[in-house]
Design a protein around this motif. Structure first.
Motif, PDB file in Angstrom:
ATOM      1  N   GLY A  10       0.778  -1.402  -0.061  1.00 30.05           N
ATOM      2  CA  GLY A  10      -0.010  -0.098  -0.175  1.00 30.05           C
ATOM      3  C   GLY A  10       0.866   1.165  -0.040  1.00 30.05           C
ATOM      4  N   GLY A  11       0.139   2.197   0.325  1.00 27.20           N
ATOM      5  CA  GLY A  11       0.829   3.690   0.474  1.00 27.20           C
ATOM      6  C   GLY A  11       2.124   3.792   1.394  1.00 27.20           C
ATOM      7  N   PRO A  12       2.502   4.926   1.384  1.00 26.44           N
ATOM      8  CA  PRO A  12       3.723   5.202   2.597  1.00 26.44           C
ATOM      9  C   PRO A  12       3.132   4.841   3.709  1.00 26.44           C
ATOM     10  CG  PRO A  12       3.555   6.969   1.144  1.00 26.44           C
ATOM     11  CD  PRO A  12       2.270   6.053   0.816  1.00 26.44           C
ATOM     12  N   ASP A  13       2.061   5.130   4.460  1.00 24.86           N
ATOM     13  CA  ASP A  13       1.383   4.971   5.750  1.00 24.86           C
ATOM     14  C   ASP A  13       1.579   3.389   6.045  1.00 24.86           C
ATOM     15  OD1 ASP A  13      -0.546   4.689   3.694  1.00 24.86           O
ATOM     16  OD2 ASP A  13      -2.006   4.857   5.251  1.00 24.86           O
ATOM     17  N   VAL A  14       1.771   2.345   5.267  1.00 21.91           N
ATOM     18  CA  VAL A  14       1.815   0.936   5.653  1.00 21.91           C
ATOM     19  C   VAL A  14       3.134   0.608   6.131  1.00 21.91           C
ATOM     20  CG1 VAL A  14      -0.101   0.217   3.902  1.00 21.91           C
ATOM     21  CG2 VAL A  14       2.425   0.005   3.460  1.00 21.91           C
ATOM     22  N   LEU A  15       4.068   1.509   6.131  1.00 25.76           N
ATOM     23  CA  LEU A  15       5.425   1.507   6.687  1.00 25.76           C
ATOM     24  C   LEU A  15       5.294   1.694   8.023  1.00 25.76           C
ATOM     25  CD1 LEU A  15       8.092   3.157   4.525  1.00 25.76           C
ATOM     26  CD2 LEU A  15       8.376   0.938   5.510  1.00 25.76           C
ATOM     27  N   LYS A  16       5.603   0.569   9.091  1.00 23.61           N
ATOM     28  CA  LYS A  16       5.629   0.712  10.388  1.00 23.61           C
ATOM     29  C   LYS A  16       7.114   0.492  10.928  1.00 23.61           C
ATOM     30  CE  LYS A  16       1.033   0.439  10.182  1.00 23.61           C
ATOM     31  NZ  LYS A  16       0.486   1.705   9.950  1.00 23.61           N
ATOM     32  N   TYR A  17       7.067   1.141  12.240  1.00 23.31           N
ATOM     33  CA  TYR A  17       8.470   1.158  12.902  1.00 23.31           C
ATOM     34  C   TYR A  17       8.220   0.136  14.273  1.00 23.31           C
ATOM     35  CZ  TYR A  17      12.611   2.738  15.410  1.00 23.31           C
ATOM     36  OH  TYR A  17      13.631   2.661  16.059  1.00 23.31           O
ATOM     37  N   GLY A  18       8.945  -0.525  14.404  1.00 22.32           N
ATOM     38  CA  GLY A  18       8.559  -1.275  15.698  1.00 22.32           C
ATOM     39  C   GLY A  18       9.698  -2.666  16.023  1.00 22.32           C
ATOM     40  N   ASP A  19       9.291  -3.455  16.878  1.00 20.32           N
ATOM     41  CA  ASP A  19      10.131  -4.765  17.132  1.00 20.32           C
ATOM     42  C   ASP A  19      10.035  -5.607  16.128  1.00 20.32           C
ATOM     43  OD1 ASP A  19      11.492  -3.677  19.539  1.00 20.32           O
ATOM     44  OD2 ASP A  19       9.391  -3.564  20.418  1.00 20.32           O
ATOM     45  N   MET A  20      10.977  -6.406  15.722  1.00 21.51           N
ATOM     46  CA  MET A  20      11.202  -7.531  15.058  1.00 21.51           C
ATOM     47  C   MET A  20      12.331  -8.457  15.611  1.00 21.51           C
ATOM     48  SD  MET A  20       8.911  -7.502  12.358  1.00 21.51           S
ATOM     49  CE  MET A  20       9.711  -8.310  10.806  1.00 21.51           C
ATOM     50  N   PRO A  21      12.027  -9.745  15.365  1.00 21.51           N
ATOM     51  CA  PRO A  21      13.038 -10.792  16.101  1.00 21.51           C
ATOM     52  C   PRO A  21      14.349 -10.486  15.636  1.00 21.51           C
ATOM     53  CG  PRO A  21      11.184 -11.915  15.027  1.00 21.51           C
ATOM     54  CD  PRO A  21      11.040 -10.416  14.516  1.00 21.51           C
ATOM     55  N   ASP A  22      15.466 -10.551  16.582  1.00 23.66           N
ATOM     56  CA  ASP A  22      16.921 -10.465  16.038  1.00 23.66           C
ATOM     57  C   ASP A  22      17.201 -11.681  15.169  1.00 23.66           C
ATOM     58  OD1 ASP A  22      17.124  -8.256  17.657  1.00 23.66           O
ATOM     59  OD2 ASP A  22      18.582  -9.059  19.214  1.00 23.66           O
ATOM     60  N   PRO A  23      17.973 -11.335  13.746  1.00 22.28           N
ATOM     61  CA  PRO A  23      18.501 -12.447  13.020  1.00 22.28           C
ATOM     62  C   PRO A  23      19.697 -13.300  13.671  1.00 22.28           C
ATOM     63  CG  PRO A  23      19.257 -10.347  12.372  1.00 22.28           C
ATOM     64  CD  PRO A  23      18.524  -9.993  13.515  1.00 22.28           C
ATOM     65  N   VAL A  24      19.640 -14.338  13.094  1.00 24.35           N
ATOM     66  CA  VAL A  24      20.686 -15.348  13.724  1.00 24.35           C
ATOM     67  C   VAL A  24      21.864 -15.635  12.418  1.00 24.35           C
ATOM     68  CG1 VAL A  24      21.057 -17.684  14.620  1.00 24.35           C
ATOM     69  CG2 VAL A  24      19.459 -16.094  15.518  1.00 24.35           C
ATOM     70  N   HIS A 290      10.073   7.598   2.275  1.00 23.61           N
ATOM     71  CA  HIS A 290       9.398   7.105   1.113  1.00 23.61           C
ATOM     72  C   HIS A 290       8.712   8.155   0.242  1.00 23.61           C
ATOM     73  CE1 HIS A 290       9.404   2.498   1.074  1.00 23.61           C
ATOM     74  NE2 HIS A 290      10.775   3.084   1.874  1.00 23.61           N
ATOM     75  N   GLU A 291       7.902   9.205   0.902  1.00 24.90           N
ATOM     76  CA  GLU A 291       7.215  10.056   0.287  1.00 24.90           C
ATOM     77  C   GLU A 291       8.291  11.031  -0.926  1.00 24.90           C
ATOM     78  OE1 GLU A 291       3.588  10.623   2.972  1.00 24.90           O
ATOM     79  OE2 GLU A 291       5.301  12.020   3.411  1.00 24.90           O
ATOM     80  N   VAL A 292       9.374  11.219  -0.216  1.00 27.24           N
ATOM     81  CA  VAL A 292      10.589  11.902  -0.921  1.00 27.24           C
ATOM     82  C   VAL A 292      11.022  11.090  -2.179  1.00 27.24           C
ATOM     83  CG1 VAL A 292      12.835  13.119  -0.976  1.00 27.24           C
ATOM     84  CG2 VAL A 292      11.039  13.550   0.818  1.00 27.24           C
ATOM     85  N   SER A 293      11.211   9.796  -1.745  1.00 29.80           N
ATOM     86  CA  SER A 293      11.855   9.028  -2.782  1.00 29.80           C
ATOM     87  C   SER A 293      11.046   8.908  -3.906  1.00 29.80           C
ATOM     88  CB  SER A 293      12.146   7.613  -2.053  1.00 29.80           C
ATOM     89  OG  SER A 293      12.624   6.636  -2.992  1.00 29.80           O
ATOM     90  N   GLN A 294       9.532   8.678  -3.722  1.00 33.87           N
ATOM     91  CA  GLN A 294       8.422   8.547  -4.697  1.00 33.87           C
ATOM     92  C   GLN A 294       8.242   9.595  -5.385  1.00 33.87           C
ATOM     93  OE1 GLN A 294       5.431   6.150  -3.077  1.00 33.87           O
ATOM     94  NE2 GLN A 294       4.608   5.840  -4.893  1.00 33.87           N
ATOM     95  N   SER A 295       8.424  10.792  -4.890  1.00 34.73           N
ATOM     96  CA  SER A 295       8.367  11.862  -5.561  1.00 34.73           C
ATOM     97  C   SER A 295       9.310  12.087  -6.905  1.00 34.73           C
ATOM     98  CB  SER A 295       8.761  13.344  -4.773  1.00 34.73           C
ATOM     99  OG  SER A 295      10.187  13.350  -4.653  1.00 34.73           O
ATOM    100  N   ARG A 296      10.325  11.424  -6.892  1.00 37.67           N
ATOM    101  CA  ARG A 296      11.440  11.251  -7.810  1.00 37.67           C
ATOM    102  C   ARG A 296      12.256  12.543  -8.130  1.00 37.67           C
ATOM    103  NH1 ARG A 296      11.793   7.356 -12.270  1.00 37.67           N
ATOM    104  NH2 ARG A 296      13.904   7.598 -11.897  1.00 37.67           N
ATOM    105  N   HIS A 297      12.042  13.670  -7.374  1.00 37.93           N
ATOM    106  CA  HIS A 297      12.748  14.927  -7.689  1.00 37.93           C
ATOM    107  C   HIS A 297      13.466  15.505  -6.400  1.00 37.93           C
ATOM    108  CE1 HIS A 297      10.975  15.312 -11.495  1.00 37.93           C
ATOM    109  NE2 HIS A 297      10.045  14.800 -11.165  1.00 37.93           N
ATOM    110  N   PHE A 298      14.740  14.758  -6.151  1.00 35.72           N
ATOM    111  CA  PHE A 298      15.455  15.121  -4.953  1.00 35.72           C
ATOM    112  C   PHE A 298      16.946  14.796  -5.505  1.00 35.72           C
ATOM    113  CE2 PHE A 298      16.809  10.763  -3.639  1.00 35.72           C
ATOM    114  CZ  PHE A 298      15.693  10.095  -4.374  1.00 35.72           C
TER     115      PHE A 298
END
Ligand code: NAP
Length: 307
Positions: A10-24, A290-298
């Motif tokens: 979905g749109g940028p708002d589906v990006l969440k920040y939180g806890d995920m399991p540590d990789p091994v 992501h909003e800036v990246s998707q604008s493609r003008h930076f």
């Protein structure tokens, strides 16, 4: 560990920040504590579901990073805990928007002390793509003329400097606000694509590197001399088909390996290529990035400072 991930497409708002399991670290792998990770054009396409189906959710985005080895798996002898390294995730793998990642050690390179983690992350996939395109695919030679479309982007800025280093004449396209930046990294001719149709003034190029896609990609064939070659990285997995039969259309293969990362290090530490302009974000601000990246003008690269 903390990470930025998506729970559905979905749109940028589906990006969440939180806890995920540590990789091994599995056999042949290392775990890297990530200091910086970059945003690539592919990331928002993956987030939106435009770049293949994902096998699982939650899914951590991100293809390149720089950090410090914190664990080594069985059989890893070439890297040690404490080494500063940078890398691009294996083809089809992601997970760099995170505090830690497990990755095959064979595709990781040591980061020189003279290069910051932020710059190493900014350079990894962009540099790898530029090298695979300009050196391996187009085989650009001294004295040739190349048109590089989309000069202010991360890949193109590396490609411009590499092409100059190889002795080519470099023409590029960008909006007016980016012209000083591109002159500063060595572009010989800069076209304001908002004012001028490049096909009316660029002729007889030996090579084209298109990083823009769409109509710009298709129209790029017109500037080639007979026998010219064009490479495309923003038109999906296949190069667009030329309407003329005397030129070649190429889709670079951008594999992952240590020698190409070491080539980035060589080019940057020798001064041939300087890191792109970087805009820094916190990983918790991935939506804004992501909003800036998707604008493609930076300009240059967007980089998460993770720790
Ligand atoms: N392995 C791979 O195949 C691979 C790897 C990396 C990237 N890519 C793809 O390559 C493309 C480029 O990526 P990137 O990260 O370097 O840059 P990007 O973020 O996709 O593009 C940003 C730049 O594009 C310029 N731009 C936009 N429209 C333009 C136009 N019509 N003419 C000229 N310039 C234009 C903008 O400059 P202005 O503000 O001046 O317009 C901006 O600096 C993306 O589509 C990405 O997905 C593929």
């Amino acid at each position: 560990m903390k990470a930025a991930f998506i729970e559905r497409h979905g749109g940028p708002d589906v990006l969440k920040y939180g806890d995920m399991p540590d990789p091994v670290a599995g056999p042949g792998q290392i775990v890297v504590d990530i200091t910086a990770a970059s945003v690539n054009g592919a990331d928002w396409k993956v987030r939106e579901g435009k770049s293949g189906q994902l096998a699982h959710f939650p899914y951590i985005l991100g293809r390149d990073f720089s950090g410090t080895v914190s664990a080594v798996g069985a059989g890893v002898t070439d890297l040690r805990v404490g080494d500063d390294v940078f890398a691009v995730c294996d083809t089809g793998r992601e997970g760099a928007y995170a505090e830690k990642i497990a990755i095959k050690s064979a595709i990781v390179a040591k980061k020189p002390a003279s290069l910051s983690h932020v710059d190493a992350a900014a350079l990894a996939l962009a540099g790898l793509t530029a090298i695979c395109t300009v050196e391996d695919t187009l085989k650009l030679k001294k004295g040739e003329t190349i048109l590089i479309q989309g000069g202010a982007g991360g890949v193109a800025a590396f490609a411009i400097q590499l092409a100059k280093h190889l002795g080519a004449h470099v023409i590029t396209t960008a909006s007016a606000a980016n012209h000083d930046y591109l002159r500063g990294i060595g572009a010989d001719e800069i076209i304001d694509y908002n004012k001028v149709d490049f096909t009316t003034i660029v002729k007889n190029c030996d090579a084209v590197f298109d990083t823009v896609g769409g109509d710009v990609a298709q129209r790029s064939f017109a500037v080639l001399k007979p026998g010219g070659r064009a490479a495309f990285i923003a038109s999906g997995p296949q190069a667009p088909k030329p309407e003329r039969s005397d030129v070649v259309a190429l889709r670079p293969s951008v594999g992952r390996d240590r020698p190409h990362l070491e080539r980035i290090v060589e080019l940057v530490t020798s001064g041939a290529v300087r890191p792109p302009e970087v805009t820094r974000y916190k990983l918790s601000d991935a939506v804004a990035a992501h909003e800036v990246s998707q604008s493609r003008h930076f300009r240059g690269k967007l980089v998460f400072v993770v720790r």
